[in-house]
Design an enzyme around this catalytic site. Sequence first.
Site, PDB file in Angstrom:
ATOM      1  CB  SER A 131      -0.982   0.128   1.147  1.00 59.62           C
ATOM      2  OG  SER A 131      -0.258   0.193   2.446  1.00 59.62           O
ATOM      3  NE  ARG A 176      20.436 -11.935   7.251  1.00 57.92           N
ATOM      4  CZ  ARG A 176      19.170 -11.689   7.033  1.00 57.92           C
ATOM      5  NH1 ARG A 176      18.626 -10.892   6.500  1.00 57.92           N
ATOM      6  NH2 ARG A 176      18.442 -12.671   7.910  1.00 57.92           N
ATOM      7  CG  MET A 214       8.104  -7.369   6.435  1.00 56.53           C
ATOM      8  SD  MET A 214       8.227  -5.793   7.394  1.00 56.53           S
ATOM      9  CE  MET A 214       8.045  -6.483   9.090  1.00 56.53           C
ATOM     10  CG  ASN A 262      12.306   0.900   6.805  1.00 59.89           C
ATOM     11  OD1 ASN A 262      11.773   0.361   6.082  1.00 59.89           O
ATOM     12  ND2 ASN A 262      12.517   0.956   8.318  1.00 59.89           N
ATOM     13  CG  HIS A 322       9.402   1.360  12.456  1.00 64.57           C
ATOM     14  ND1 HIS A 322       9.609   0.135  12.236  1.00 64.57           N
ATOM     15  CD2 HIS A 322       9.233   1.920  13.772  1.00 64.57           C
ATOM     16  CE1 HIS A 322       9.261  -0.288  13.607  1.00 64.57           C
ATOM     17  NE2 HIS A 322       8.987   0.751  14.320  1.00 64.57           N
ATOM     18  CG  ASP A 339      13.053  -0.417  12.590  1.00 66.05           C
ATOM     19  OD1 ASP A 339      12.564  -1.361  13.249  1.00 66.05           O
ATOM     20  OD2 ASP A 339      12.795  -0.560  11.437  1.00 66.05           O
ATOM     21  CD  GLU A 377       2.879   2.898   7.751  1.00 67.27           C
ATOM     22  OE1 GLU A 377       3.501   2.312   6.844  1.00 67.27           O
ATOM     23  OE2 GLU A 377       2.453   2.498   8.811  1.00 67.27           O
TER      24      GLU A 377
HETATM   25  C1  GRF Z   1       3.822  -0.705   6.865  1.00 66.65           C
HETATM   26  O1  GRF Z   1       3.002  -0.675   8.023  1.00 66.65           O
HETATM   27  C2  GRF Z   1       5.189  -0.449   7.223  1.00 66.65           C
HETATM   28  O2  GRF Z   1       5.365   0.795   8.249  1.00 66.65           O
HETATM   29  C3  GRF Z   1       5.477  -1.632   7.664  1.00 66.65           C
HETATM   30  O3  GRF Z   1       5.063  -2.497   7.052  1.00 66.65           O
HETATM   31  C4  GRF Z   1       3.695  -2.217   6.561  1.00 66.65           C
HETATM   32  C5  GRF Z   1       3.984  -2.122   5.188  1.00 66.65           C
HETATM   33  O4  GRF Z   1       2.500  -2.007   4.451  1.00 66.65           O
HETATM   34  N1  GRF Z   1       6.966  -1.602   7.668  1.00 66.65           N
HETATM   35  P1  GRF Z   1       2.381  -1.908   2.755  1.00 66.65           P
HETATM   36  O5  GRF Z   1       3.107  -3.482   2.503  1.00 66.65           O
HETATM   37  O6  GRF Z   1       3.181  -0.878   2.339  1.00 66.65           O
HETATM   38  O7  GRF Z   1       1.106  -1.915   2.691  1.00 66.65           O
END
Ligand code: GRF
Length: 206
Positions: A12, A64, A92, A109, A111, A147, A176
């Site tokens: 999103s 990694r 993630m 990033n 958060h 973070d 966000e």
């Molecule tokens: C968001 O809440 C972001 O802060 C966290 O993971 C979620 C990602 O949501 N890191 P999307 O995939 O952008 O919808």
Amino acid sequence: LPIAVLVSGSGSNLQSIIDRIEVGALDAEIKLVISNKANAYGIQRAKKYGLPYKVLLHNDFRSREDFDQAMVDAIHAAGIGEDGLVVMAGFMRIVTTTFLSPFEGRVINIHPALLPSFPGVNGQADAADYGVKIAGCTVHFVDEQMDHGPVIIQAAVPCQAGEDGDALEPRILKMEHRIFPQAIQWFAERRLKIVGRHVELAVSGR
Ligand code: GRF
């Protein structure tokens, strides 16, 4: 501004970036979308908008660092050179210096909490469970620690009585979707200057 967007989930935040570019509110061009999950809906969004995308599965790599190097190569091959920006939008995974060094100071990033409070994968719930009255979200530069990098912009989201992480999540997500494109636009305008731990916002392009 050429950007690569890294996703692991619904995307999103990617969508909000796509939307802002479409209406001319964001001077960026998405050169590549990368996901570490084959079923990430963010990849469906990339397909829908005809954006170049690549799925890199960690199990396909010995380490990694090998995974990170594959991401670096894909981003460079997509045309993100010295001036591009890497946008981690719900990605993630922890990245290593193998990834960060080639993009020093050019990885950001989002958060879903007011860092340095509530780092990690459960920011919304951790804040709600702690009983905060003000929750929120943070866009920051990425450094070797999770973070932890210099903060670019934050937004506050009041936490109402009895709200848990699930109730808070969509309200934080809404914010966000506003601060992430804003941070990218400031980077595009070359207005962000990192001074130690601080990010200074220049009045206009420096
Ligand atoms: C968001 O809440 C972001 O802060 C966290 O993971 C979620 C990602 O949501 N890191 P999307 O995939 O952008 O919808």
